[in-house]
Design an enzyme around this catalytic site. Structure first.
Site, PDB file in Angstrom:
ATOM      1  N   GLY A  58       0.798  -1.233   0.000  1.00  0.00           N
ATOM      2  CA  GLY A  58       0.000   0.000   0.000  1.00  0.00           C
ATOM      3  C   GLY A  58       0.821   1.270   0.000  1.00  0.00           C
ATOM      4  N   GLY A  83     -10.001  -4.215  -7.861  1.00  0.00           N
ATOM      5  CA  GLY A  83     -11.167  -4.956  -7.368  1.00  0.00           C
ATOM      6  C   GLY A  83     -12.405  -4.072  -7.384  1.00  0.00           C
ATOM      7  N   HIS A  96      19.528   2.968  33.651  1.00  0.00           N
ATOM      8  CA  HIS A  96      20.333   4.185  33.617  1.00  0.00           C
ATOM      9  C   HIS A  96      21.625   3.927  32.865  1.00  0.00           C
ATOM     10  CE1 HIS A  96      22.132   7.955  34.834  1.00  0.00           C
ATOM     11  NE2 HIS A  96      23.234   7.282  35.138  1.00  0.00           N
TER      12      HIS A  96
HETATM   13  P1  FAD Z   1      -3.110   2.177   1.992  1.00  0.00           P
HETATM   14  O1  FAD Z   1      -1.779   1.939   2.587  1.00  0.00           O
HETATM   15  O2  FAD Z   1      -3.331   3.454   1.270  1.00  0.00           O
HETATM   16  O3  FAD Z   1      -3.343   0.968   0.997  1.00  0.00           O
HETATM   17  C1  FAD Z   1      -4.456   0.899   0.176  1.00  0.00           C
HETATM   18  C2  FAD Z   1      -4.111   0.025  -1.008  1.00  0.00           C
HETATM   19  O4  FAD Z   1      -5.332  -0.292  -1.677  1.00  0.00           O
HETATM   20  C3  FAD Z   1      -3.241   0.709  -2.049  1.00  0.00           C
HETATM   21  O5  FAD Z   1      -2.097  -0.081  -2.302  1.00  0.00           O
HETATM   22  C4  FAD Z   1      -4.123   0.806  -3.291  1.00  0.00           C
HETATM   23  O6  FAD Z   1      -3.410   0.586  -4.493  1.00  0.00           O
HETATM   24  C5  FAD Z   1      -5.089  -0.328  -3.062  1.00  0.00           C
HETATM   25  N1  FAD Z   1      -6.372  -0.166  -3.715  1.00  0.00           N
HETATM   26  C6  FAD Z   1      -7.248   0.873  -3.605  1.00  0.00           C
HETATM   27  N2  FAD Z   1      -8.367   0.629  -4.305  1.00  0.00           N
HETATM   28  C7  FAD Z   1      -8.201  -0.588  -4.872  1.00  0.00           C
HETATM   29  C8  FAD Z   1      -9.008  -1.392  -5.709  1.00  0.00           C
HETATM   30  N3  FAD Z   1     -10.236  -1.019  -6.083  1.00  0.00           N
HETATM   31  N4  FAD Z   1      -8.517  -2.578  -6.108  1.00  0.00           N
HETATM   32  C9  FAD Z   1      -7.292  -2.992  -5.745  1.00  0.00           C
HETATM   33  N5  FAD Z   1      -6.481  -2.290  -4.945  1.00  0.00           N
HETATM   34  C10 FAD Z   1      -6.935  -1.098  -4.514  1.00  0.00           C
HETATM   35  N6  FAD Z   1       1.589   6.408   8.846  1.00  0.00           N
HETATM   36  C11 FAD Z   1       2.230   6.030   9.965  1.00  0.00           C
HETATM   37  O7  FAD Z   1       1.613   5.426  10.848  1.00  0.00           O
HETATM   38  N7  FAD Z   1       3.560   6.293  10.136  1.00  0.00           N
HETATM   39  C12 FAD Z   1       4.288   6.947   9.213  1.00  0.00           C
HETATM   40  O8  FAD Z   1       5.489   7.163   9.399  1.00  0.00           O
HETATM   41  C13 FAD Z   1       3.629   7.369   8.032  1.00  0.00           C
HETATM   42  N8  FAD Z   1       4.309   8.045   7.071  1.00  0.00           N
HETATM   43  C14 FAD Z   1       3.663   8.416   5.935  1.00  0.00           C
HETATM   44  C15 FAD Z   1       4.379   9.122   4.973  1.00  0.00           C
HETATM   45  C16 FAD Z   1       3.758   9.531   3.817  1.00  0.00           C
HETATM   46  C17 FAD Z   1       4.558  10.289   2.776  1.00  0.00           C
HETATM   47  C18 FAD Z   1       2.388   9.200   3.591  1.00  0.00           C
HETATM   48  C19 FAD Z   1       1.715   9.604   2.311  1.00  0.00           C
HETATM   49  C20 FAD Z   1       1.674   8.505   4.544  1.00  0.00           C
HETATM   50  C21 FAD Z   1       2.295   8.116   5.730  1.00  0.00           C
HETATM   51  N9  FAD Z   1       1.607   7.438   6.732  1.00  0.00           N
HETATM   52  C22 FAD Z   1       2.251   7.070   7.874  1.00  0.00           C
HETATM   53  C23 FAD Z   1       0.188   7.092   6.594  1.00  0.00           C
HETATM   54  C24 FAD Z   1       0.029   5.625   6.168  1.00  0.00           C
HETATM   55  O9  FAD Z   1       0.722   5.427   4.957  1.00  0.00           O
HETATM   56  C25 FAD Z   1      -1.433   5.273   6.013  1.00  0.00           C
HETATM   57  O10 FAD Z   1      -2.131   5.586   7.196  1.00  0.00           O
HETATM   58  C26 FAD Z   1      -1.595   3.792   5.734  1.00  0.00           C
HETATM   59  O11 FAD Z   1      -0.894   3.413   4.577  1.00  0.00           O
HETATM   60  C27 FAD Z   1      -3.076   3.424   5.577  1.00  0.00           C
HETATM   61  O12 FAD Z   1      -3.189   2.064   5.333  1.00  0.00           O
HETATM   62  P2  FAD Z   1      -4.414   1.468   4.520  1.00  0.00           P
HETATM   63  O13 FAD Z   1      -4.193   0.003   4.490  1.00  0.00           O
HETATM   64  O14 FAD Z   1      -5.677   1.987   5.050  1.00  0.00           O
HETATM   65  O15 FAD Z   1      -4.294   2.060   3.042  1.00  0.00           O
END
Ligand code: FAD
Ligand code: NAI
Length: 463
Positions: free
Chosen positions: A41, A116, A442
């Protein structure tokens, strides 16, 4: 391969892939749909992991230039090899995403490659083929919020994705949005030599943070040369070959001013990503901010369809998404797990780091809570002094009557690691006294946490 699953998870970010693995561990037949070339992701590909790789590398570059000499380490002229730094970041990401692929194979989770789309409750189509599932979990994550008039091209005007890929250090980087991304990536490019200006709409940086910590953060960033323009909004951008000219206006209105930059990073927040999921067809309801509406069990309004992670309410953090993924998988397997939303830490991985868990002092005041405050500065911590990293402090907030920890806020070296102790304390319903009575090694940075807990009762020892 049979096309019938117990669970189909859409999205392989930290919410989705963890949900898929946990469900498979519990004996369910699981598929995870991901349209990106690699698993993991936003977090693993273009978020948490690459940003932390660059933060680490740029910190070493900065230390070699500004800190080594104080420790008696001479290295001569320090040279930046940005291409190598970016390549290393790619290697770190590559190893992590391959790791998730390995975990899928190990746990027998089927990766359905492609987008999906929910055809109906119980049916997901991927690459022209229908798959059936008793339960569908949406974990489609989030995307950057665009800023009207400031059009992203991922070269001159970038989101975090482009901001992690710049092939040259900009002379002047203007960051729009003084939140997590703006300050982490602003720090990276500042350390590598860019002049950095952060334009923030509100009157403070990282507005969700405890105000006292936020103010200290602002001062420390200023010492590092990061300029901030608070209470300022960006009205538009004009691009030319030489750079970008932004038109700024005070948030309260007034005369416009111009600011030029070679690169502009737009980091004004993220919004749920639901395109292509077929939510209309399935009848899945969204809330007023475009998030998928769920109940306390992550169930949407359509039976058999669930949602977790950035696409639902709550902080957009990888570990929050993971906790939800595990909890939902366990619920689908008949267990009764629980996520404690009151004890989810947040960390800004700048240097010093800024970390918090629980309520801020402003939140306690707003709800009229009676509380006590204990604070301890890193200047009085032996380990911080030995490290040469004395900026910041630990602040613990506890209930005035019961002494129960209500919140902890840390700015300082390794604050992101230190906060885990306070998250654990809150998970166990600990009092400040419990933390204060715990023996801390410590010399360690954690002793500052213990001392802040002692300070709640006015009996810190080293100050
Ligand atoms: P995501 O990680 O966004 O994953 C969703 C996935 O679903 C994606 O790969 C996408 O391609 C896929 N997808 C979407 N729709 C479809 C579909 N219809 N069919 C197939 N695949 C699909 N959080 C932290 O806790 N610590 C950090 O240090 C941190 N640093 C970050 C730095 C940056 C630059 C960014 C942008 C974000 C950061 N975050 C951090 C936030 C973190 O990345 C997100 O909170 C986290 O990735 C959310 O997870 P998720 O599984 O909900 O979604
Ligand atoms: P953010 O919500 O952290 O910060 C956005 C900032 O932009 C806020 O301070 C807001 O007041 C300001 N803003 C909004 N509109 C504006 C405008 N028009 N002009 C100027 N300023 C404006 O969002 P960010 O930094 O984009 O990050 C998105 C999310 O990703 C974070 O909230 C966090 O959940 C996650 N993230 C987490 C990280 C971590 O855990 N270390 C690192 C990076 C991202």
């Amino acid at each position: 391969m049979s096309d019938a699953f117990d669970v189909i998870v859409i999205g392989a970010g930290p919410g989705g892939y963890v949900c898929a693995i946990r469900a498979a561990q519990l004996g369910l037949k699981v598929a995870c749909v991901e349209k990106r070339e690699t698993l993991g992701g936003t977090c693993l590909n273009v978020g948490c992991i690459p940003s932390k790789a660059l933060l680490q590398s740029s910190e070493l570059f900065d230390e070699a230039q500004h800190k080594f000499a104080d420790h008696g380490v001479g290295v001569g002229a320090v040279k930046l090899d940005l291409a190598r730094m970016l390549a290393r970041k790619g290697e770190v990401v590559g190893a992590n995403v391959k790791g998730v692929e390995f975990l899928f194979r190990k746990n027998k989770v089927t990766w359905l490659k492609g987008e999906g789309s929910i055809q109906a409750p119980g049916t997901v189509s991927v690459a022209g083929k229908d798959y059936s599932a008793k339960h569908i979990v949406i974990a489609s994550g989030s995307e950057s919020i665009p800023l009207p008039g400031v059009e992203v091209d991922e070269k001159q005007i970038v989101t975090s994705t482009g901001g992690l890929e710049l092939t040259a250090v900009p002379k002047h980087l203007v960051v729009i949005g003084g939140g997590y991304i703006g300050l982490e990536l602003g720090s990276v490019w500042r350390r590598l030599g860019a002049e950095v200006t952060v334009v923030e709409f509100l009157d403070r940086l990282v507005p969700s943070m405890d105000l006292e910590v936020g103010k200290a953060f602002e001062r420390i960033l200023a010492k590092q040369g990061i300029k901030t323009k608070l209470k300022t909004k960006v009205m538009g951008a004009t691009k030319s070959k030489k750079g970008v000219t932004l038109t700024l206006e005070a948030a309260a209105g007034g005369a416009a001013e111009e600011l030029t930059a070679d690169v502009v990073l737009v980091a004004i927040g993220r919004r749920p990503y639901v395109a292509g999921l077929g939510l209309d067809k399935a009848g899945v309801a969204l809330d007023e901010r475009g998030r998928i509406k769920v109940d306390g069990h992550y169930a949407t309004n359509v039976p058999g369809i669930y949602a977790i992670g950035d696409v639902i309410t709550g902080p957009m953090l990888a570990h929050k998404a993971e906790e939800e993924g595990v909890a939902l998988a366990e619920m689908l397997a008949g267990q009764k797990p629980h996520v404690n939303y009151g004890a989810i830490p947040g960390v800004v991985y700048t240097w010093p780091e800024v970390a918090s868990v629980g309520e801020t002092e402003e939140q306690l005041k707003a709800r009229g809570a009676a509380y006590k405050v204990g604070k301890f500065p890193f200047t009085a911590n032996g380990r911080a002094r030995a490290m040469g990293d004395m900026d910041g402090f630990v602040k613990i907030l506890a209930d005035k009557a019961t002494d129960k920890v209500l919140g902890a806020h840390i700015i300082g070296p390794d604050a992101g690691t230190l906060i885990a102790e306070m998250a654990l304390a809150m998970e166990f319903g600990a009092s400040a006294e419990d933390v204060a009575r715990t023996c801390h090694a410590h010399p360690s940075l954690n002793e500052a946490v213990k001392e802040a807990a002692l300070a709640v009762d006015g009996r810190a020892l080293h100050i």
